[in-house]
Design an enzyme around this catalytic site. Structure first.
Site, mmCIF file in Angstrom:
data_model
loop_
_atom_site.group_PDB
_atom_site.id
_atom_site.type_symbol
_atom_site.label_atom_id
_atom_site.label_comp_id
_atom_site.label_asym_id
_atom_site.label_seq_id
_atom_site.Cartn_x
_atom_site.Cartn_y
_atom_site.Cartn_z
ATOM 1 N N SER A 55 5.211 10.034 10.143
ATOM 2 C CA SER A 55 6.110 10.094 9.154
ATOM 3 C C SER A 55 5.297 10.629 8.016
ATOM 4 O O SER A 55 5.975 11.335 6.888
ATOM 5 C CB SER A 55 6.873 9.004 8.935
ATOM 6 N N GLU A 77 3.904 0.080 12.394
ATOM 7 C CA GLU A 77 2.986 -0.367 11.689
ATOM 8 C C GLU A 77 2.540 -1.813 11.799
ATOM 9 O O GLU A 77 1.459 -2.119 11.748
ATOM 10 C CB GLU A 77 2.763 -0.047 10.247
ATOM 11 N N HIS A 100 -3.348 6.972 14.826
ATOM 12 C CA HIS A 100 -3.701 5.987 13.649
ATOM 13 C C HIS A 100 -5.134 5.750 13.374
ATOM 14 O O HIS A 100 -5.943 6.613 13.688
ATOM 15 C CB HIS A 100 -2.878 4.603 13.664
ATOM 16 N N LYS A 143 0.984 -1.529 0.006
ATOM 17 C CA LYS A 143 0.261 -0.001 0.013
ATOM 18 C C LYS A 143 0.753 1.190 0.021
ATOM 19 O O LYS A 143 0.744 2.249 -0.847
ATOM 20 C CB LYS A 143 -1.097 0.099 1.291
ATOM 21 N N GLY A 163 -4.755 7.355 5.452
ATOM 22 C CA GLY A 163 -3.932 8.114 5.860
ATOM 23 C C GLY A 163 -2.956 8.837 5.150
ATOM 24 O O GLY A 163 -2.773 9.888 4.802
#
Length: 444
Positions: free
Chosen positions: A180, A330, A357, A28, A102
């Site tokens: 980030s 993640e 998140h 992704k 995101g």
């Protein structure tokens, strides 16, 4: 999917040690970076192995709204030809729907800087809680106007490009300690600025430097020039035209391999993932080393030109004491599921940013570990997981919080805890469109 219509999926237990090969769809992170860079180019490119999931479909829809053509091969849906606008300007007076992605809500706003009219951004209700302000502050410093339609610093909002972009080098300062993606979102578009950009991060430590390095590598592959001084938290981007190679093949998503390879430790046996790259900018590339530290046997093999990562579970899962996951937060939910069955405590640290998140992942992990009888608590910058007698663990209906990684986390626990059910497992479509089929296939 609403609270009342969400399905409840019975997570299957592993009746025997695993012996499975699992093909993982495209990354992704890479898919959506390539789509953005393709849109910023001058000529069409073809992406093969593109992840087809909710997040990447939202990205293609967003680019389409901005005047980019994303033509999907009807015979091979993972092959997409991307054609940027002929004028070099994106279409304004339009709306972009970000869902809960995101990379869409933080990467696409930068394109609005080059649009010929205002662009409105909105998303799922859960997305309103996700922080956006640093990247929008950065765009304001580049001359954009941001109008918030709800809480300042979050969706929904409208971006209007300046009448003229500044011709000298722009200095931008933001606090990206929350994600980030704030840095990546600005680095992806900075080459198009007439004078380039110097970006400086202030505040706490930068989360997931590997993701930022991935962005730098991808921009460089498109002909850009970024000089990184990570010690000074500064990135200098030269003004350059961007153009990816005509054909790009997307690597498999190594973070999405984590539930499957991690299953070998929980259930025993061996799981193999093909097409594992020898070198990668994906944070998931750190996964094999982490699994080895937990007691797995990890090997790499090449068969018929295909490179495999092979993970075999050991007799014991080892706790890791203080375990710094700053570089690969993640995959924290997948590692947390494994560590529920470990022989010693683990303090997973360096992941405080996971509170911002898809959900507050630290709170969610503690809630769900506790729900099945495990022991965990939040730390200032992570979570602590302590071992309990396996007999104390029990089935429960687990919440996913509209978070794909919480759904796969719950499925992993179900391999060894009878009676686990997962509410709204369909949220995995965000990055794994057929997670349930892949999971049951792995179990044979």
């Amino acid at each position: 999917m609403s609270e009342t219509t969400a399905t409840v999926w019975p997570a299957p237990t592993a009746a025997k040690p695993l012996d499975a090969t699992v093909e993982i769809p495209g990354s992704k992170s890479l898919s959506n970076r390539y789509l953005i860079l393709a849109a910023l180019g001058g000529t069409p490119i073809t992406l093969t192995g593109l992840l087809r999931s909710r997040d990447t479909d939202l990205m293609m829809d967003a680019l389409t709204a901005l005047g980019v053509s994303c033509d999907i091969d009807p015979h091979v849906p993972t092959t997409v030809r991307v054609t940027p606008p002929a004028t070099g300007r994106f279409t304004g007076n339009t709306s972009v729907y970000c869902g809960l992605a995101g990379t869409v809500m933080r990467f696409v706003p930068g394109l609005a800087l080059f649009a010929d009219g205002p662009v409105r951004f909105d998303g799922d209700r859960q997305a309103y809680a996700r922080p956006m302000k640093p990247v929008l502050d950065g765009l304001e410093q580049l001359g954009a106007t941001v109008e918030y339609h709800g809480e300042t610093g979050g969706l929904p909002f409208t971006i209007t490009s300046p009448a003229e972009l500044v011709t000298e080098r722009c200095g931008v300062t933001i606090d990206s300690s929350g994600s980030s993606q704030f840095i990546s979102g600005l680095l992806l578009i900075a080459s198009r600025l007439p004078g380039g950009m110097t970006l400086t991060h202030v505040g706490g430590k930068t989360p997931s430097l590997p993701h930022i390095r991935m962005t730098v590598a991808d921009v460089t592959a498109a002909g850009g020039s970024i000089t990184a001084d990570e010690n000074a938290h500064t990135w200098t981007v030269e003004p350059r035209p961007l153009q990816l190679p005509e054909h790009i093949t997307v690597e498999p998503d190594l973070s999405n391999a984590a539930p499957f390879l991690g299953a070998a430790l929980i259930a025993g046996g061996t799981v193999r993932v093909p097409n594992w790259p020898e070198t990668t900018t994906q944070p998931g590339g750190l996964l094999p080393g982490y699994l080895e530290r937990m007691g797995a046997k990890v090997t790499f093999s090449v068969e018929n030109g295909v490179r495999y990562c092979n993970v075999t579970g050991g007799d014991v899962i080892h706790g890791l004491g203080d375990f710094d996951l700053t570089a690969a937060g993640e995959i924290a939910p997948s590692l947390a599921a494994i560590l529920v069955f470990a022989d010693a405590p683990t303090n997973m640290i360096g992941i405080g940013h996971l509170r911002g998140h898809e959900t507050n992942r630290l709170e969610a992990l503690v809630n769900e570990i506790t729900r099945v009888g495990g022991k965990a608590c939040e730390l200032a910058d992570g979570i602590r997981i302590e071992p309990v007698a396996e007999a104390a663990l029990h089935g429960a209906e687990m919440e996913t919080y509209a978070d794909h990684r919480m759904a796969t986390f719950a499925a992993m626990l179900g391999l060894r805890i009878d009676g686990v059910t997962v509410r709204d497992v369909e949220t995995t479509r965000k990055t794994l469109p057929d997670f349930v089929g892949m999971w049951t296939g792995m179990l044979g």
